[in-house]
Design an enzyme around this catalytic site. Structure first.
Site, PDB file in Angstrom:
ATOM      1  N   HIS A   1       2.231   3.111 -11.981  1.00 27.66           N
ATOM      2  CA  HIS A   1       1.480   1.508 -12.664  1.00 27.66           C
ATOM      3  C   HIS A   1       2.403   0.806 -12.922  1.00 27.66           C
ATOM      4  O   HIS A   1       2.176   0.150 -14.268  1.00 27.66           O
ATOM      5  CB  HIS A   1       0.784   2.304 -13.681  1.00 27.66           C
ATOM      6  CG  HIS A   1      -0.716   2.924 -14.098  1.00 27.66           C
ATOM      7  ND1 HIS A   1      -1.664   2.569 -13.769  1.00 27.66           N
ATOM      8  CD2 HIS A   1      -0.598   4.245 -12.985  1.00 27.66           C
ATOM      9  CE1 HIS A   1      -3.198   3.395 -13.107  1.00 27.66           C
ATOM     10  NE2 HIS A   1      -1.961   4.725 -12.398  1.00 27.66           N
TER      11      HIS A   1
ATOM     12  N   ASP B   1       6.126  -5.069 -17.727  1.00 22.99           N
ATOM     13  CA  ASP B   1       5.045  -4.983 -17.863  1.00 22.99           C
ATOM     14  C   ASP B   1       4.226  -4.105 -15.946  1.00 22.99           C
ATOM     15  O   ASP B   1       3.811  -5.417 -15.601  1.00 22.99           O
ATOM     16  CB  ASP B   1       4.379  -5.320 -18.575  1.00 22.99           C
ATOM     17  CG  ASP B   1       3.181  -4.133 -19.757  1.00 22.99           C
ATOM     18  OD1 ASP B   1       2.951  -3.081 -19.212  1.00 22.99           O
ATOM     19  OD2 ASP B   1       3.434  -4.185 -20.590  1.00 22.99           O
TER      20      ASP B   1
END
Ligand code: ADP
Ligand code: F6P
Length: 473
Positions: free
Chosen positions: A156, A364
């Site tokens: 992720h 991110d």
């Protein structure tokens, strides 16, 4: 249809309130509740000498199996190797990286423990989907115990470029672990390129046409699966918020001012000090916004047991206090800073009221908040997303104002542009972003990954030698 088995560190147990569980776990709950299956993860509890048997219970179509961990192993696994080593590494923060052999060993022990506990629950034709950097070695451990079925892994967070990744002393062992999966999913094409370049240039792996990777005698596939959100749920929550008590209270408190919003876990990857500094710079260099705009930063506490997170909390309290001290008026406080979680409906209402969404992480994997902000907007009067170019979402959300989160003045200029942008341009940019958010939802993401994992065994069967037609990158 084969049974789906999901493994993740956090499990959104049916007894838990959604806001506490975090975005990933809530998204997985969504996926599993539709299809049914087994969800295996940490119980959130520790005990000395924990048994290999998890607590098993059923809710609707989902069976939950939750395992206790030994306290020292849990620390070494979660605060130590996962969040003290892999998290800073994958977010390009080498100055914060610590590598201790004891943490690496604890990380592996927890993965062995998970494999031993999961193995008796598995059927040969189950499809296993393992989530995130806490469990990279899990497939290798399950293979040792004899599991021959399909196993996929989704990362992720970002995958760093080889120059950065090589700073990890256990770099080769970890990618060797990855090669025991059948399918490795990453968030973006950049992440895929980074991992494949490392494999082909540093550890003599091979990339065959179609993305199949050969490493030693193993074959696996690496591809990008950008994660999405439950767009319909956000649209509906945001619409339902109109006229409700919370919306009314928010509006009253803003007294007609514009709102800029940030929603991030309190994490050093999220670039919060830079965001605060940019808001201060906006008020300093564009004084026309003083008393006209309020910034709300929602930052729930996260990983408070890790020292860097404690230091960040203190830093933000100081920075926030300094901005309010410098600019506040007796009837206007420029920055509202909240460390608490909210229900999705409340977040949706806040997003919808905000003229600007400020999402400026230093790095991110994807950033779901960026997509949630877009989904919650009023199509007739949408806000503008100011988005870091280093968030995975920047690949998809081209209607945003992309910024460099290291450039404080640049971010302040982007906030000014967002606050003064004409309606027609806001609508055009929002439509472009919304099209992506609606198309690539969490449901599409799950389906794509599971379909690929289901097919994959057959694809490998077609090529007997992984190097057939292979090319080094
Ligand atoms: P990360 O996974 O690194 O935390 P993301 O932006 O991808 O970052 O996901 C964060 C998720 O957590 C989003 O779904 C967001 O709505 C949720 N979230 C963030 N802050 C809060 C909060 N204060 N209350 C409830 N949910 C929150
Ligand atoms: O995206 C990375 C991630 O670890 C998610 O899996 C999780 O939802 C989020 O960060 C919160 O982290 P933690 O589980 O450490 O609180």
């Amino acid at each position: 249809m084969a049974r789906l088995v999901i493994v993740s560190n956090r499990v959104a147990s049916p007894k838990e309130r959604a806001a506490k569980a975090g975005g990933l776990a809530v998204a997985l709950r969504e996926a599993l509740s539709q299809r049914g299956g087994l969800w295996f993860g940490w119980s959130g509890e520790t005990e000395v000498n924990p048994p290999d048997a998890p607590k098993v219970f059923r809710s609707g179509r989902v069976t939950y199996a939750l395992l206790n961990l030994d306290p020292e192993d849990q620390r070494a696994h979660y605060a130590g190797y996962a969040n003290g080593t892999l998290w800073p590494l994958c977010h390009y923060r080498l100055g914060l990286l610590s590598f201790r052999k004891a943490d690496w060993e604890g990380y592996r022990r927890v993965n062995e423990h998970f494999a031993r506990a999961l193995m008796p629950l598995l059927k040969p034709d189950d499809i296993l989907w393992v989530h995130d950097y806490h469990f990279i070695p899990l497939a290798a451990e399950l293979r040792k115990l004899g599991f021959g079925g399909r196993i996929g892994y989704f990362h992720h967070i970002p995958w760093p470029t080889p120059e950065v990744y090589l700073s990890l002393p256990s770099h080769a062992a970890l990618v060797d672990d990855l090669s025991h999966y059948d399918l490795v999913g990453l968030q973006t094409e950049n992440d895929v390129r980074a991992l494949l370049t490392y494999i082909s240039s540093e550890i003599r792996g091979w990339i065959a046409p179609g993305g199949t990777v050969g490493l030693k005698d193993r074959r696996f596939r690496v591809a990008a699966y950008p994660i999405g959100i439950d767009a319909d749920a956000f649209v509906s929550d945001a619409q339902k918020s109109v006229g409700k008590d919370e919306e009314r209270r928010l509006n009253e408190s803003l007294a007609g001012r514009m709102l800029a919003v940030g929603v991030d876990r309190l994490d050093y990857s999220k670039g919060l000090p830079g965001k605060f500094a940019a808001f201060g710079e906006l008020l300093r260099s564009y004084p026309e916004h003083r008393s006209k705009v309020t910034m709300m930063q929602v930052a729930p506490l996260s990983r408070s047991e890790v020292a860097e997170y404690q230091a960040l909390r203190r830093e933000l309290e100081e920075l926030g206090g300094a901005i309010n001290g410098e600019f506040a008026e007796f009837d206007w406080v420029p920055l509202r800073y909240l460390n608490r979680p909210f229900q999705r409906a409340t977040l949706a209402a806040i997003y919808r009221r905000a003229r600007v969404g400020v999402v400026t992480p230093l790095r991110d994997g994807m950033n779901l908040v960026a997509k949630e902000y877009v989904a919650a907007q009023d199509p007739e009067n949408p806000g503008v997303l100011v988005l870091s170019r280093f968030a995975g979402a920047a690949d998809e959300l081209k209607g945003s104002l992309l910024v460099n989160p290291y450039d404080i003045e640049g971010m302040a200029a982007a906030m000014d542009r967002a606050l003064t942008m004409p309606l027609a341009e806001r609508q055009e940019r929002w439509r472009s972003n919304m099209e992506t958010v609606e198309t690539n939802t969490i449901h599409h993401w799950c389906q794509r990954f599971i379909d690929e994992l289901t097919r994959i065994g057959d694809t490998f069967g077609e090529t007997s030698d992984p190097r057939a037609g292979a090319r080094p990158l």
